[in-house]
Design a protein around this motif. Structure first.
Motif, PDB file in Angstrom:
ATOM      1  N   TRP A 291     102.013  20.822 -24.250  1.00  0.00           N
ATOM      2  CA  TRP A 291     102.965  21.043 -23.161  1.00  0.00           C
ATOM      3  C   TRP A 291     102.851  19.939 -22.127  1.00  0.00           C
ATOM      4  CZ3 TRP A 291      99.007  24.527 -24.325  1.00  0.00           C
ATOM      5  CH2 TRP A 291      97.852  24.402 -23.535  1.00  0.00           C
ATOM      6  N   PHE A 292     103.900  19.837 -21.313  1.00  0.00           N
ATOM      7  CA  PHE A 292     103.918  18.884 -20.205  1.00  0.00           C
ATOM      8  C   PHE A 292     103.361  19.558 -18.953  1.00  0.00           C
ATOM      9  CE2 PHE A 292     106.510  16.353 -17.000  1.00  0.00           C
ATOM     10  CZ  PHE A 292     105.651  15.271 -17.015  1.00  0.00           C
ATOM     11  N   HIS A 293     104.025  20.608 -18.474  1.00  0.00           N
ATOM     12  CA  HIS A 293     103.542  21.394 -17.342  1.00  0.00           C
ATOM     13  C   HIS A 293     103.642  22.874 -17.683  1.00  0.00           C
ATOM     14  CE1 HIS A 293     104.572  17.738 -14.759  1.00  0.00           C
ATOM     15  NE2 HIS A 293     103.261  17.861 -14.734  1.00  0.00           N
ATOM     16  N   LEU A 294     102.895  23.680 -16.930  1.00  0.00           N
ATOM     17  CA  LEU A 294     102.825  25.114 -17.207  1.00  0.00           C
ATOM     18  C   LEU A 294     103.465  25.938 -16.096  1.00  0.00           C
ATOM     19  CD1 LEU A 294      99.143  25.225 -18.488  1.00  0.00           C
ATOM     20  CD2 LEU A 294     101.229  25.332 -19.872  1.00  0.00           C
ATOM     21  N   ARG A 295     104.027  27.081 -16.483  1.00  0.00           N
ATOM     22  CA  ARG A 295     104.633  28.040 -15.557  1.00  0.00           C
ATOM     23  C   ARG A 295     104.099  29.429 -15.866  1.00  0.00           C
ATOM     24  NH1 ARG A 295     105.314  23.656 -13.591  1.00  0.00           N
ATOM     25  NH2 ARG A 295     107.229  22.455 -13.826  1.00  0.00           N
ATOM     26  N   ARG A 296     104.021  30.258 -14.835  1.00  0.00           N
ATOM     27  CA  ARG A 296     103.467  31.615 -14.958  1.00  0.00           C
ATOM     28  C   ARG A 296     104.515  32.646 -14.578  1.00  0.00           C
ATOM     29  NH1 ARG A 296      98.255  33.633 -11.435  1.00  0.00           N
ATOM     30  NH2 ARG A 296      98.362  35.838 -11.965  1.00  0.00           N
ATOM     31  N   CYS A 297     104.751  33.606 -15.451  1.00  0.00           N
ATOM     32  CA  CYS A 297     105.683  34.688 -15.155  1.00  0.00           C
ATOM     33  C   CYS A 297     105.093  35.538 -14.025  1.00  0.00           C
ATOM     34  CB  CYS A 297     105.917  35.539 -16.402  1.00  0.00           C
ATOM     35  SG  CYS A 297     106.996  36.960 -16.107  1.00  0.00           S
ATOM     36  N   ALA A 298     105.874  35.737 -12.972  1.00  0.00           N
ATOM     37  CA  ALA A 298     105.400  36.518 -11.824  1.00  0.00           C
ATOM     38  C   ALA A 298     105.402  38.013 -12.109  1.00  0.00           C
ATOM     39  CB  ALA A 298     106.259  36.217 -10.598  1.00  0.00           C
ATOM     40  N   SER A 299     106.049  38.435 -13.190  1.00  0.00           N
ATOM     41  CA  SER A 299     106.090  39.855 -13.545  1.00  0.00           C
ATOM     42  C   SER A 299     104.929  40.269 -14.433  1.00  0.00           C
ATOM     43  CB  SER A 299     107.393  40.191 -14.281  1.00  0.00           C
ATOM     44  OG  SER A 299     108.499  39.983 -13.459  1.00  0.00           O
TER      45      SER A 299
ATOM     46  N   PRO B  86     112.726  37.266 -14.273  1.00  0.00           N
ATOM     47  CA  PRO B  86     113.406  36.108 -13.697  1.00  0.00           C
ATOM     48  C   PRO B  86     112.549  35.148 -12.880  1.00  0.00           C
ATOM     49  CG  PRO B  86     113.766  38.007 -12.330  1.00  0.00           C
ATOM     50  CD  PRO B  86     112.979  38.488 -13.525  1.00  0.00           C
ATOM     51  N   LEU B  87     111.371  35.565 -12.472  1.00  0.00           N
ATOM     52  CA  LEU B  87     110.604  34.747 -11.529  1.00  0.00           C
ATOM     53  C   LEU B  87     109.356  34.144 -12.166  1.00  0.00           C
ATOM     54  CD1 LEU B  87     110.747  37.139  -8.449  1.00  0.00           C
ATOM     55  CD2 LEU B  87     112.363  35.348  -9.113  1.00  0.00           C
ATOM     56  N   VAL B  88     109.175  32.846 -11.957  1.00  0.00           N
ATOM     57  CA  VAL B  88     107.978  32.161 -12.421  1.00  0.00           C
ATOM     58  C   VAL B  88     107.386  31.363 -11.275  1.00  0.00           C
ATOM     59  CG1 VAL B  88     108.721  32.007 -14.825  1.00  0.00           C
ATOM     60  CG2 VAL B  88     109.217  30.115 -13.278  1.00  0.00           C
ATOM     61  N   ARG B  89     106.101  31.114 -11.393  1.00  0.00           N
ATOM     62  CA  ARG B  89     105.412  30.259 -10.424  1.00  0.00           C
ATOM     63  C   ARG B  89     104.804  29.097 -11.185  1.00  0.00           C
ATOM     64  NH1 ARG B  89     100.446  31.697  -6.254  1.00  0.00           N
ATOM     65  NH2 ARG B  89     100.235  29.565  -5.497  1.00  0.00           N
ATOM     66  N   SER B  90     104.766  27.947 -10.547  1.00  0.00           N
ATOM     67  CA  SER B  90     104.084  26.817 -11.157  1.00  0.00           C
ATOM     68  C   SER B  90     102.644  27.219 -11.442  1.00  0.00           C
ATOM     69  CB  SER B  90     104.107  25.605 -10.225  1.00  0.00           C
ATOM     70  OG  SER B  90     103.330  24.559 -10.786  1.00  0.00           O
TER      71      SER B  90
END
Length: 117
Positions: free
Chosen positions: A28-36, A61-65
């Motif tokens: 992967w290039f960068h990661l995202r975290r599901c806020a739910s 619908p919501l993710v955080r870096s």
């Protein structure tokens, strides 16, 4: 407008890297975290685009870096960045020693050619 109910500040992240890339031996290039639910996926520049796939499959619908030093959220429904003012359960980013792109040992030498714009 963001949906505060889509944020569960108590759920931990699913791991230190993209769940689907790890399972397939990808990178992967960068990661995202599901806020739910805490699912960790790769960003849309990554070959797999697994965070967007997670949103489409679950409706979360919501993710955080999940990158060190980044605290922004993205709302897929509103297509906008925002700051919730909430902290999520630790850890709040990938390990600082884990490179981006990552993980170490699985990133091809010509990785930049595989990125999506």
């Amino acid at each position: 407008m963001t949906d505060a109910l889509a944020i569960d500040p108590d759920v931990p992240p699913s791991g230190a890297g993209c769940v689907e890339c790890d399972a397939a031996g990808g990178w992967w290039f960068h990661l995202r975290r599901c806020a739910s639910c805490g699912h960790i996926g790769c960003c849309d520049s990554s070959p797999g685009r697994h965070t967007t796939a997670h949103w489409k499959a679950t409706g979360h619908p919501l993710v955080r870096s999940f990158e060190p030093g980044e605290e922004w959220f993205w709302d897929y429904g509103a297509e906008e960045l925002f700051d919730s003012g909430l902290e999520l359960a630790p850890p709040v980013s990938r390990p600082e020693g884990q490179p981006a792109p990552g993980p170490a040992g699985r990133v091809p030498a010509d990785w930049a050619r595989s990125l999506h714009s």
